[in-house]
Scaffold this motif. Structure first.
Motif, PDB file in Angstrom:
ATOM      1  N   THR A 138       0.839  -1.204   0.000  1.00  0.00           N
ATOM      2  CA  THR A 138       0.000   0.000   0.000  1.00  0.00           C
ATOM      3  C   THR A 138       0.874   1.254   0.000  1.00  0.00           C
ATOM      4  OG1 THR A 138      -1.722  -1.163   1.237  1.00  0.00           O
ATOM      5  CG2 THR A 138      -1.853   1.238   1.186  1.00  0.00           C
ATOM      6  N   ARG A 139       1.948   1.219   0.810  1.00  0.00           N
ATOM      7  CA  ARG A 139       2.836   2.377   0.853  1.00  0.00           C
ATOM      8  C   ARG A 139       3.457   2.647  -0.501  1.00  0.00           C
ATOM      9  NH1 ARG A 139       2.571   6.669   2.934  1.00  0.00           N
ATOM     10  NH2 ARG A 139       2.205   5.674   4.981  1.00  0.00           N
ATOM     11  N   GLU A 140       3.833   1.586  -1.222  1.00  0.00           N
ATOM     12  CA  GLU A 140       4.415   1.777  -2.550  1.00  0.00           C
ATOM     13  C   GLU A 140       3.407   2.453  -3.480  1.00  0.00           C
ATOM     14  OE1 GLU A 140       7.577   1.220  -3.925  1.00  0.00           O
ATOM     15  OE2 GLU A 140       7.938   1.254  -1.758  1.00  0.00           O
ATOM     16  N   GLY A 141       2.134   2.037  -3.398  1.00  0.00           N
ATOM     17  CA  GLY A 141       1.111   2.672  -4.228  1.00  0.00           C
ATOM     18  C   GLY A 141       0.873   4.117  -3.835  1.00  0.00           C
ATOM     19  N   LEU A 142       0.810   4.382  -2.523  1.00  0.00           N
ATOM     20  CA  LEU A 142       0.620   5.757  -2.058  1.00  0.00           C
ATOM     21  C   LEU A 142       1.791   6.649  -2.467  1.00  0.00           C
ATOM     22  CD1 LEU A 142      -0.866   5.237   1.532  1.00  0.00           C
ATOM     23  CD2 LEU A 142      -2.034   6.199  -0.465  1.00  0.00           C
ATOM     24  N   ASN A 143       2.960   6.072  -2.504  1.00  0.00           N
ATOM     25  CA  ASN A 143       4.118   6.856  -2.937  1.00  0.00           C
ATOM     26  C   ASN A 143       3.933   7.374  -4.364  1.00  0.00           C
ATOM     27  OD1 ASN A 143       5.393   6.485  -0.494  1.00  0.00           O
ATOM     28  ND2 ASN A 143       6.700   4.801  -1.200  1.00  0.00           N
ATOM     29  N   MET A 144       3.279   6.568  -5.200  1.00  0.00           N
ATOM     30  CA  MET A 144       3.018   7.007  -6.574  1.00  0.00           C
ATOM     31  C   MET A 144       2.023   8.170  -6.582  1.00  0.00           C
ATOM     32  SD  MET A 144       4.864   5.301  -8.698  1.00  0.00           S
ATOM     33  CE  MET A 144       3.999   5.701 -10.215  1.00  0.00           C
ATOM     34  N   LEU A 145       0.963   8.060  -5.772  1.00  0.00           N
ATOM     35  CA  LEU A 145      -0.050   9.121  -5.729  1.00  0.00           C
ATOM     36  C   LEU A 145       0.508  10.407  -5.129  1.00  0.00           C
ATOM     37  CD1 LEU A 145      -3.180   7.113  -4.476  1.00  0.00           C
ATOM     38  CD2 LEU A 145      -2.680   7.852  -6.808  1.00  0.00           C
ATOM     39  N   ASP A 146       1.428  10.250  -4.171  1.00  0.00           N
ATOM     40  CA  ASP A 146       1.944  11.407  -3.442  1.00  0.00           C
ATOM     41  C   ASP A 146       3.151  12.056  -4.106  1.00  0.00           C
ATOM     42  OD1 ASP A 146      -0.003  10.869  -1.568  1.00  0.00           O
ATOM     43  OD2 ASP A 146       1.351   9.813  -0.190  1.00  0.00           O
ATOM     44  N   ALA A 147       3.772  11.365  -5.043  1.00  0.00           N
ATOM     45  CA  ALA A 147       5.001  11.883  -5.659  1.00  0.00           C
ATOM     46  C   ALA A 147       4.746  13.245  -6.301  1.00  0.00           C
ATOM     47  CB  ALA A 147       5.524  10.896  -6.708  1.00  0.00           C
ATOM     48  N   ASP A 148       5.491  14.247  -5.879  1.00  0.00           N
ATOM     49  CA  ASP A 148       5.352  15.615  -6.393  1.00  0.00           C
ATOM     50  C   ASP A 148       3.929  16.144  -6.265  1.00  0.00           C
ATOM     51  OD1 ASP A 148       8.076  15.726  -7.202  1.00  0.00           O
ATOM     52  OD2 ASP A 148       7.575  14.633  -9.035  1.00  0.00           O
ATOM     53  N   GLY A 149       3.178  15.610  -5.282  1.00  0.00           N
ATOM     54  CA  GLY A 149       1.801  16.069  -5.082  1.00  0.00           C
ATOM     55  C   GLY A 149       0.895  15.737  -6.254  1.00  0.00           C
ATOM     56  N   ALA A 150       1.172  14.613  -6.943  1.00  0.00           N
ATOM     57  CA  ALA A 150       0.468  14.302  -8.191  1.00  0.00           C
ATOM     58  C   ALA A 150      -1.040  14.271  -8.010  1.00  0.00           C
ATOM     59  CB  ALA A 150       0.967  12.961  -8.736  1.00  0.00           C
ATOM     60  N   LEU A 151      -1.533  13.506  -7.025  1.00  0.00           N
ATOM     61  CA  LEU A 151      -2.983  13.399  -6.845  1.00  0.00           C
ATOM     62  C   LEU A 151      -3.574  14.721  -6.379  1.00  0.00           C
ATOM     63  CD1 LEU A 151      -5.507  11.656  -6.872  1.00  0.00           C
ATOM     64  CD2 LEU A 151      -4.986  10.973  -4.517  1.00  0.00           C
ATOM     65  N   ALA A 152      -2.897  15.398  -5.456  1.00  0.00           N
ATOM     66  CA  ALA A 152      -3.390  16.684  -4.958  1.00  0.00           C
ATOM     67  C   ALA A 152      -3.509  17.694  -6.096  1.00  0.00           C
ATOM     68  CB  ALA A 152      -2.459  17.219  -3.870  1.00  0.00           C
ATOM     69  N   LYS A 153      -2.498  17.762  -6.947  1.00  0.00           N
ATOM     70  CA  LYS A 153      -2.522  18.702  -8.068  1.00  0.00           C
ATOM     71  C   LYS A 153      -3.635  18.351  -9.048  1.00  0.00           C
ATOM     72  CE  LYS A 153       2.432  19.765  -7.864  1.00  0.00           C
ATOM     73  NZ  LYS A 153       3.753  19.557  -8.521  1.00  0.00           N
ATOM     74  N   LEU A 154      -3.825  17.054  -9.291  1.00  0.00           N
ATOM     75  CA  LEU A 154      -4.874  16.630 -10.221  1.00  0.00           C
ATOM     76  C   LEU A 154      -6.259  17.016  -9.697  1.00  0.00           C
ATOM     77  CD1 LEU A 154      -5.871  15.108 -12.717  1.00  0.00           C
ATOM     78  CD2 LEU A 154      -5.759  12.997 -11.373  1.00  0.00           C
ATOM     79  N   MET A 155      -6.518  16.777  -8.404  1.00  0.00           N
ATOM     80  CA  MET A 155      -7.828  17.088  -7.848  1.00  0.00           C
ATOM     81  C   MET A 155      -8.060  18.590  -7.772  1.00  0.00           C
ATOM     82  SD  MET A 155      -9.290  14.317  -7.761  1.00  0.00           S
ATOM     83  CE  MET A 155     -10.788  15.186  -7.332  1.00  0.00           C
ATOM     84  N   GLU A 156      -7.017  19.343  -7.442  1.00  0.00           N
ATOM     85  CA  GLU A 156      -7.156  20.800  -7.422  1.00  0.00           C
ATOM     86  C   GLU A 156      -7.495  21.326  -8.813  1.00  0.00           C
ATOM     87  OE1 GLU A 156      -3.542  22.280  -5.798  1.00  0.00           O
ATOM     88  OE2 GLU A 156      -3.935  21.475  -3.791  1.00  0.00           O
ATOM     89  N   ALA A 157      -6.842  20.793  -9.837  1.00  0.00           N
ATOM     90  CA  ALA A 157      -7.105  21.225 -11.211  1.00  0.00           C
ATOM     91  C   ALA A 157      -8.512  20.807 -11.646  1.00  0.00           C
ATOM     92  CB  ALA A 157      -6.057  20.641 -12.158  1.00  0.00           C
ATOM     93  N   THR A 158      -8.938  19.623 -11.214  1.00  0.00           N
ATOM     94  CA  THR A 158     -10.263  19.122 -11.575  1.00  0.00           C
ATOM     95  C   THR A 158     -11.350  20.017 -10.992  1.00  0.00           C
ATOM     96  OG1 THR A 158      -9.459  16.845 -11.667  1.00  0.00           O
ATOM     97  CG2 THR A 158     -11.814  17.141 -11.375  1.00  0.00           C
ATOM     98  N   LEU A 159     -11.253  20.295  -9.686  1.00  0.00           N
ATOM     99  CA  LEU A 159     -12.258  21.147  -9.050  1.00  0.00           C
ATOM    100  C   LEU A 159     -12.199  22.580  -9.571  1.00  0.00           C
ATOM    101  CD1 LEU A 159     -12.657  18.690  -7.207  1.00  0.00           C
ATOM    102  CD2 LEU A 159     -12.896  20.276  -5.285  1.00  0.00           C
TER     103      LEU A 159
END
Length: 265
Positions: free
Chosen positions: A228-249
């Motif tokens: 799970t940590r390895e997968g979360l590392n992908m989502l968290d790398a350079d704020g990837a998921l956060a940036k995607l959701m901010e751009a989406t909203l």
């Protein structure tokens, strides 16, 4: 709070129809409801359907549920109707814009989302009116749909629309993408979809019922050095998921603002 004695629903598409079904299930008398829609909407038994606004006394509540782009097409036919409350679900159309087109004692904006169809939605409400009866009527109609949140500042309504109004669409896309990723690893597509749906449903229920933040729950699932940590590392790398959701909203928020500007004009 008491449900209205009579109600006109102007527009009965997916959202209007979902709300109507929940109201009837909550005890609104079908005979007290008039749907005004030139199409052929599906309505519960006993609900009157008209193609145009009738020449009769105004209802206690008028629910405006057409597409925002159709406001100026339907408003002239409602100009002489003065209900006790106009409840508008038009995304991006501000209360002031509604007030210039409609003759209502009170106006409340509502932003429901699609899960209201199963009574598990979110409905945000905003109204400048101080009429307690009007506010209670709006809340009474929102309560059977799921969670009710009053928004004090109308300027925040576009953000609410982007988050909870549009949010189900984003969650559905996430479920689809999660399932497709599972299928790419070799799972049968139908099984991957069932697993994705159940995983999101269970995780959402757990997050809603927990006193811990979703971030804390995510960390509890993720053992150091584990999968799970390895997968979360992908989502968290350079704020990837956060940036995607901010751009989406932000994209949805900007569209709401554009519709508001068009309605003002």
């Amino acid at each position: 709070m008491t449900l209205p004695a009579n109600l006109w629903l102007v527009g009965c598409g997916n959202m209007g129809g979902a709300m109507l079904s929940r109201w009837i299930a909550a005890g609104v008398d079908p005979a007290s409801v008039t749907v005004i829609d030139p199409g052929a909407p599906f309505v519960p038994d006993g609900v009157r359907v008209l193609a145009a606004v009738p020449n009769e006394p105004a209802p206690q509540v008028l629910v405006l549920a057409v597409k925002p782009q159709l406001l100026d097409a339907v408003a002239p036919s409602l100009a002489d109707v003065k209900p006790g409350l106009v409840l508008s679900i038009l995304a991006g159309v501000e209360e002031a814009a509604l007030a210039t087109r409609l003759n209502a004692s009170a106006i409340v904006r509502a932003m429901p989302n699609l899960p209201v169809a199963i009574g598990q939605g979110v409905t945000a409400l905003h109204g400048a009116t101080t009429d307690r009866d009007a506010r209670d009527l709006a809340e009474a109609l929102a309560a059977p749909l799921g969670r009710v949140e009053w928004i004090d500042d109308e300027a925040l309504f576009d953000a609410v629309t982007a988050l909870s109004g549009c949010g189900p669409g984003f969650v559905f896309r996430f479920i689809e993408t999660l399932a497709n990723a599972g299928a790419a690893l070799g799972l049968p597509a139908d099984q991957a979809l069932r697993l994705a749906q159940a995983t999101v449903a269970g995780s959402s229920a757990m997050a809603a019922g927990s006193s811990e933040t979703p971030g804390t729950l995510a960390d509890r699932v993720a053992s150091p050095g584990g999968s799970t940590r390895e997968g979360l590392n992908m989502l968290d790398a350079d704020g990837a998921l956060a940036k995607l959701m901010e751009a989406t909203l932000k994209a949805s928020f900007d569209r709401n603002r554009a519709m508001a500007a068009a309605a003002r004009g």
